[in-house]
Each structure stands twice: as structure tokens, then as C-alpha cells.
Design an enzyme around this catalytic site. Structure first.
Site, PDB file in Angstrom:
ATOM      1  N   GLU A 259       0.808  -1.222   0.000  1.00 39.93           N
ATOM      2  CA  GLU A 259       0.000   0.000   0.000  1.00 39.93           C
ATOM      3  C   GLU A 259       0.840   1.270   0.000  1.00 39.93           C
ATOM      4  OE1 GLU A 259      -2.623  -3.250   0.756  1.00 39.93           O
ATOM      5  OE2 GLU A 259      -0.758  -2.694   1.776  1.00 39.93           O
TER       6      GLU A 259
ATOM      7  N   HIS B  93     -11.972  -5.683   7.080  1.00 40.56           N
ATOM      8  CA  HIS B  93     -12.818  -5.552   5.895  1.00 40.56           C
ATOM      9  C   HIS B  93     -14.137  -4.871   6.265  1.00 40.56           C
ATOM     10  CE1 HIS B  93     -10.153  -8.935   4.826  1.00 40.56           C
ATOM     11  NE2 HIS B  93     -10.336  -8.579   3.573  1.00 40.56           N
TER      12      HIS B  93
END
Length: 815
Positions: free
Chosen positions: A396, A466
Site C-alpha cells: 500500500e 474488511h
């Protein structure tokens, strides 16, 4: 008369050697001047490049169109590149006309015209942006080179390794230069740097003596030629000395031995280079001394003049924090039909951008075809242009950092973080570079880009990484735009505006709504900072966004009577529509916020604080504002945790009813004890089948299971077992196809199938009945066998009334 230089002793022409020596002395004497001024109380901070001056020789191999990402000891390099003594002096005094407008520490070099990128303080944070700029050059087919330097201590940063990996993966024209002075402030790095540890392949690195200007120049020439020829990155490890304290706030005599400090001056690159010139007859001792004194006086004059220059203006504190807000006049026509999903709207918008905006580049994990992203948002893009729709590594920080450099170069990155919960490895790039670049360079540099990420919960099984929404974390960072669309039209319109904007924009896509069919009205570019009024009302102003827009709509549809509530979808979090909310609250006298994010430091709290600080709004309030929110708690894997943590129908309805029934005066007079946190009453068996705990029944209904994050519908592609067939547990009964995969639906018991309630080709929804199963030894369950099929065209609330209620049970937060 001086004798001509011997070509055997130098690779440079005499004029070049003299000019280079002048740059070296300008750097050294500028450092000394700043140290002296600090001792006179005429500056705030100084960090020097003394001992590192030989790196100026690398600049001789660069062309004007090349880019440089130097670190804070590269003063001599930047002077050779083209910065002036006045530039350095203005930066030292933090003057308004300095490259940062007085906002950056000294040593944080920047010049847009010279392609010297604005340096950030977090070490190593500039390396991934350097790769982004190099990628931009590569995409444009240019033979440009990017110089990126760092200290050896910075080579332990993760971004260093990510940058090296990305540059090698894509064969980027980057020259990495590590300037190794063997000490990180006071900590020895001689045995802990990655070369010493054997982590780096030493055969790939040119090892050069940083006291030898000629050797550094030769290594730089080889490295730049390698990168310019398209052979990928080149690497130089340069052994230098740090002649000064780490900074003006340090005294290295406290931790370095006196003999060590004395001995290092034998490796002074300026003295060695100058002596070689004297030996070759380019200088005499007297002329060298005269040159030094001449430059010393130039430094005095430059710093004296800069000290009298204009200081920054207090009223310009927020100048260049953002670019100007603008909204495109039009956007391409999208074929969305009367209804579609958010993912369809985003995908079509991306295709329009790919077709009409040649500077747009897409990048992210799994975004290339055939996958097209885990939510199919980028489906088909890499087939159109594989160079502009590229799979990223699972890194990321690379995604975030490369986007900054690519945007600084002139491209329009539209990069995906697969789930917003995973953005934090790249957080340094967001807060250190994206958010600050325009402001810290006083508008010289900018990085217009889009980072988008699915977010939020209300989908069983997401767990900690999530299920978060996280918009408050971004909204608190100055310099970042943040939006959260809840409809296909807003998703398309906000993306189109952001792609044409002048700032880094975070677009959060609510996962629960991603696959939901929604009616589509007019699709147009949506201005940032303008809320959407979902419904008008006179009794309560209810502000929400993201997944909670659907939740609020469900609550209002089920409440008895005509509930006169004005619902505002904030949709643009930063900037946000203060005026729309203030006007509404002054009309209704009541304010309620429903949000999915944590309560502390949240957008909801910000709105309430801002509204209550407005005297006109405060006077209009009939009741205290109410926030229905997730507590400061994580979301767990078992759906009990998830639905206990998130706002639900019951709590929203109860809060709304209390708000309508209360007045400000009665509320203030009541000494109410804090309501205890309520445990969820939802049984996990309501949400997911459990072999161990399922009660015995003679027959049961096989239903469509959860098919993945946010997926609501599927198509039956094959029926594998027929009515009357005996089946065993784990036998596949049928197959259904979603946008992401084909799933077999299995029996969880032994038994005999009843009549199928669906046919091949039918569209089915999660939770829909498929076929009754008569279990062995039991009598038929007439209700299960005769339960009617759900119409394929029914809405979710019609098709799954029980599932919808289960989703909203429980709660954890006091309103």
C-alpha cells in the site's frame, strides 16, 4: 601563468572543474554562515551537508528535464543543479519568497522549474514519489532520469525497499544514491545498514569513496547513462563523512571521540579536489585562498539581503492548502439504464476517463483483467491500455507514494486500495506527502490524484480489516478531499469531478451498497462540498452518508405515519456543506447524525460542534443534537459482533422518536444516567448455518448463502440434483454465477430434495429459498415444502424481510 590541467588527473575540462569547485565552496561556506547566524540568534534551525559535497558531481550528468529527489544533506548537489545562494538564505530565514514560503525547515530543498522535488522530513518518504515521477517519464517515452538520494540510516525504512523493488520491477530510470556517513544522529550504522547486513546485493551497487569528487562524478556518469538507456535503476553507495553535528540542536562531541572527529577531516572532499587542481596548475594556494574569501563574502551579502526580505503573512496560513474547487461543465454520457449498481457506474466512468483523459493512470492490487479488481471496478481497462491499467504489488505504501510522484510529474493517478482498512501501511505517504505537498511548496508542486477504496460493514464475515469506514481519519488531515457516494449517479459524478480536480481526493465506496441495484436519475458531475437533499421535512434534520443512507431510508419507510424528516446525504465529507445543514436545522430545530464510523473524533461530532458554534443555529435548536454511531470498538468476524457494533434500525428509530418528543429545556433539566451498553440479542444462527448448534427438524429449506463481499444477486447456471433425488451432506445441488465467480450451493444434510422453487437462468438473491430438503427419517414440513418462490424482480426489502430485520438487530451505542 597556470599550467594546463593534465587530462590524466581529471575527466573534466578546466572550466568545469573551476565551476564545480565554486559550487562545493558555496555549499560549505553557506553551511558555516548559517551555523554562525544560529549562534547569533538570527535563525531557528540549521542542518548541514558538510562532508557530503562531492555529490554535486552527480548533478553534472543530469539534463534540465531530469528530476531530482535529494535529501537534506544534498546542499551542494542542489547548488550545482541550479539553486542560488539567495534561495538557500531565504529558506534559512523562512522568508515568504523562499521555495516553501517559510513553511519548511532548512535543507528541505525545492524548485519546480529545476525539477527539484520538495523534500519531506520523514526520512525515505520521497523515494516512492521519485519512482512515480520516473514511471511518468517512462509512460511518456522520454529518456529522462530521476536522481533520488538518502542517508544510510534511511535505507532501513520500508519505503526504501519498496522503492527499490518497484523500480526494478518496472525498470524505472532511477539513480538511487545512498550517502553513508556511518551515523544516524548519534547511533552507529556501520554494522546495521542493509549493505553491511547483506540484505542488498552488493554487486548491484557501485561503492564509491565520497571524499573523491572525481570518483563520485565517474560513478554518477555510469549510473545516469545506465538509467537513461532504459536498463532500469542504478545504485550508488557513497562513503562520506559528517563533519558537522546532526543539526543545530545537536552536539556530536557528546557521543563521538575527539580523535575520530579530528581524523575525518583528512577525507574532506573539497580540500582533496582543490589540492588536485593546485597540483594540476589550475589554481595556486593564493588563488584558492582568494576564491574561498570571495565566496565567503558572497555568502555574507546573500544572507544579509535575505534577512531583510519579507516575512510570511499570518493571513496566508491556509494559502495553497488546496487548489481551487471546480466542477466539470459536463461528463460523458453513461449507459446506466433506469437502475444499476454503484460498481457499474464507477466502471463506466473509468472507461470514459480512459477514453478521454490520456493522463489518467489506473493502478492497484488485482485491477488488471481478467480479474478487473475484487469488485470489478476496473473490468476491461487493461484490455484497452495495459500500460495505463496496471496491477500493483501487494504494497500500500507503494500505491500511495507512487501516486504522489506520478501526479507531481503531470499524470492523473486513479489508484485503488483494495479495502480502506488496508490503507494504513501507506498512511505516511498520505499525511506526509499527499496532504502537504502543495502547501509546503507554497503552491509550486501539486499532486492531483484519486485514491479510492471500498469501505464499511453491514456484510457478515468482514471482521477487523474488511469492515471499517474510517472517513473521520481522512477528514482530519488538512489538504485532503474526502467523499463518500451512496448512489450510482453520485459515484459517477464525484469520480468525474475528482479526476478533473487539483487536489488529492479520497473516494470511499460503501461495500454494502456496491452491488445493490438502485434507481438512476440524472448523472452529472457532482461539485465537492455540496450535500444532497434526499427528502425534505420540517421536524428533524437527519444527516447521514454512505451505507447509513440506506439504513435511514429503511427506518423512515417502516415508521408509522408521515414522519416529516429532512434527510441530507452529506456525500462530500471534506469539504462539507455547512450552509445546507445550517439552513435545514434552522428550519427544523432538530439535528440528528447517523454514521458508521467510530464516535470519537468523528465527522458526526465535527458537524455537531460546528453547528452548535453557530449562534443562529444554536438559538433555533429545540432539542440537543443526537449522534447514532458505532462506538470506539472494532468489528468482529462473527456477525453478532458486527451487528452489535453498527447502528441499526431499532436504535435509529428510537433516537428519532425521542428527538421528536423532547425539548431542549426538558432535556437540560433531566439528570439522566448514561445508558448502559446493550449486548446484542442476535443469535448467530440467524445469520450463518452452524452444524453443531442447528436444531433438529424433519425438513428444511436450502437458501442462497452469502456469496461474497457485498454481492446480493446471482444467476442460476445449472441445477445438478433433481426433485426426488437422494442427496448427501456436502453434495452440490446447483451452481450460481455472480460477477466474480461461479459458486456451487451444497446441501448441509442427508435427505431427499423436494420441488425446486427456481429454474436455470433465474436471478436469485442472497437468502432466497431454492429447494426444500426432506431429511432422512423425518416427515415432510408442509410450510417448507409449500413456501412460495421469491419473485426475481422483487426489491431486497421485499425479497428478504426477515434477513433485513436480522441485519438490524442488536446495538451497542448510546445515542
Amino acid at each position: 601563468m597556470s599550467k594546463p590541467a593534465s587530462k590524466a588527473t581529471s575527466q573534466f575540462e578546466p572550466a568545469t572543474r573551476l565551476a564545480l569547485l565554486r559550487s562545493l565552496w558555496r555549499s560549505r561556506l553557506g553551511d558555516l554562515r548559517e551555523q554562525s547566524l544560529i549562534r547569533q540568534g538570527k535563525g531557528w534551525f540549521h542542518i548541514s551537508g558538510m562532508g557530503h559535497e562531492a555529490l554535486a558531481a552527480v548533478a553534472l550528468s543530469l539534463e534540465p528535464e531530469d528530476y531530482a529527489f535529494p535529501y537534506y544533506r544534498d546542499r551542494a548537489f542542489c547548488l550545482q543543479r541550479g539553486l542560488t545562494d539567495r534561495d538557500m538564505a531565504l529558506a534559512f530565514y523562512a522568508k515568504r519568497e523562499s521555495s516553501s514560503g517559510g513553511r519548511q525547515l532548512t535543507g528541505h530543498f525545492s524548485d519546480r522549474k529545476l525539477n527539484i522535488w520538495s523534500h519531506p522530513s520523514p526520512v525515505g518518504a520521497h523515494l516512492l514519489p521519485a519512482c512515480g515521477a520516473a514511471w511518468g517519464m517512462q509512460l511518456d517515452g522520454k529518456d529522462g532520469v530521476v536522481y533520488a538520494s538518502l542517508g544510510e540510516a534511511s535505507a532501513r525504512q520500508g519505503d526504501f525497499f519498496e522503492a527499490v523493488c518497484f523500480a526494478k520491477e518496472r525498470k524505472l530510470p532511477v539513480v538511487f544514491v545512498v550517502e553513508d556517513n556511518r551515523i544516524a544522529i548519534s547511533t552507529s550504522t556501520a554494522e546495521t545498514n542493509p549493505i553491511a547486513l547483506g540484505v542488498l546485493n552488493s554487486e548491484e551497487w557501485q561503492r564509491v569513496d565520497g571524499s573523491d569528487v572525481e570518483a563520485v562524478a565517474a560513478a554518477g556518469k555510469v549510473a545516469v547513462a545506465h538509467a537513461r538507456a532504459g536498463q532500469g535503476p542504478a545504485f550508488i553507495w557513497c562513503d562520506v563523512e559528517r563533519f558537522s553535528n546532526h543539526s543545530s540542536a545537536d552536539d556530536q562531541r557528546m557521543y563521538r571521540a575527539a580523535d575520530e572527529l579530528e581524523a575525518m577531516h583528512a577525507r574532506d572532499p573539497i580540500a582533496i579536489f582543490q589540492q588536485a587542481m593546485i597540483k594540476d596548475g589550475l589554481l595556486t594556494e593564493a588563488s584558492a585562498k582568494a576564491l574561498e574569501e570571495e565566496i565567503r563574502e558572497e555568502m555574507r551579502a546573500a544572507y544579509k539581503a535575505a534577512g531583510a526580505d519579507v516575512d510570511p503573512l499570518a493571513e496566508e496560513c491556509d494559502l495553497h492548502l488546496h487548489g481551487a474547487l471546480s466542477t466539470p461543465d459536463a461528463m460523458p454520457k453513461l449507459e446506466l439504464g433506469e437502475s444499476c449498481r454503484i460498481l457499474d457506474a464507477v466502471n463506466q466512468t473509468f472507461h470514459s476517463a480512459m477514453d478521454t483523459m490520456p493522463e489518467v493512470v489506473f493502478f492497484g492490487e488485482d485491477i488488471a483483467d481478467p480479474k478487473g479488481g475484487v469488485f470489478n471496478l476496473t473490468k476491461g481497462l487493461s484490455k484497452k491500455d495495459p500500460l495505463r491499467a496496471v496491477n500493483s504489488p501487494l504494497a500500500e505504501s507503494t500505491i500511495m507514494g507512487v501516486s504522489v510522484g506520478l501526479a507531481s510529474y503531470g499524470k492523473r493517478p486513479c489508484f485503488e486500495i483494495q479495502f480502506v482498512d488496508f490503507i494504513y501501511p501507506g498512511w505516511n505517504q498520505l499525511v506526509s506527502n499527499m496532504a502537504t505537498l502543495r502547501w509546503r511548496s507554497f503552491g509550486q508542486w501539486k499532486c492531483p490524484l484519486v485514491i479510492y477504496a471500498p469501505c464499511g460493514g453491514y456484510l457478515p464475515g468482514g471482521a477487523l480489516w474488511h469492515s471499517q469506514s474510517g472517513e473521520g481519519s481522512f477528514a482530519r488531515v488538512p489538504g485532503i478531499r474526502v467523499v463518500v457516494p451512496s448512489t450510482p449517479a453520485d459515484a459517477a459524478g464525484l469520480f468525474w469531478t475528482a479526476l478533473h480536480g487539483e487536489d488529492p481526493t479520497i473516494i470511499l465506496l460503501p461495500k454494502h451498497l456496491m452491488w445493490a441495484e438502485q434507481r438512476v436519475q440524472q448523472v452529472a458531475a457532482v461539485p465537492l462540498g455540496v450535500a444532497r437533499t434526499v427528502r425534505e421535512g420540517l421536524l428533524v434534520t437527519l444527516v447521514t452518508w454512505g451505507n447509513c443512507v440506506e439504513l435511514v431510508d429503511e427506518v423512515l419507510e417502516t415508521m408509522e405515519g408521515d414522519v416529516d424528516v429532512e434527510v441530507i446525504d452529506l456525500r462530500s465529507i471534506q469539504p462539507w456543506d455547512r450552509e445546507a445543514i445550517a439552513d435545514s436545522v434552522q428550519k427544523t430545530g432538530r439535528l440528528m447524525i447517523v454514521q458508521e464510523d467510530n464516535i470519537s473524533g468523528s465527522v458526526g461530532q465535527m458537524i455537531v460542534a460546528e453547528m452548535c458554534s453557530d449562534e443562529d443555529v444554536l438559538r433555533s435548536l429545540k432539542s440537543p443534537p443526537v449522534i447514532v454511531s458505532k462506538a470506539d470498538v472494532h468489528v468482529g468476524f462473527n456477525p453478532i459482533y458486527e451487528y452489535a457494533a453498527l447502528p441499526d434500525r431499532e436504535r435509529v428509530a428510537a433516537a428519532l422518536e425521542r428527538l421528536l418528543a423532547s425539548t431542549l429545556q426538558t432535556t437540560l433539566e433531566q439528570a439522566r444516567a448514561p445508558a448502559p451498553m446493550r449486548a446484542s440479542v442476535t443469535d448467530s444462527s440467524d445469520m450463518i448455518a452452524s452444524e453443531e448448534s442447528a436444531p433438529f427438524s424433519s425438513s428444511k429449506m436450502i437458501t442462497v448463502p452469502i456469496l461474497g463481499e457485498g454481492i446480493r444477486v446471482a444467476r442460476v447456471v445449472s441445477i445438478l440434483k433433481q426433485s426426488g433425488d437422494a442427496v448427501l451432506a456436502d453434495d452440490a445441488l446447483c451452481e450460481v454465477e455472480t460477477d466474480k465467480a461461479v459458486f456451487p450451493i451444497e446441501s448441509d444434510e442427508d435427505g431427499v430434495l423436494g420441488d425446486w422453487l427456481i429454474s436455470e437462468g433465474d436471478e436469485v438473491e442472497v437468502g432466497q429459498d431454492l429447494v426444500p430438503l426432506q431429511m432422512q427419517g423425518g416427515e415432510p414440513d408442509s410450510d417448507a415444502v409449500s413456501r412460495p418462490a421469491v419473485a426475481a424482480e422483487a426489491s431486497e426489502s421485499e425479497a428478504q424481510p426477515e434477513a433485513g430485520l436480522k441485519r438490524q438487530q442488536g446495538g451497542l451505542l448510546p445515542e
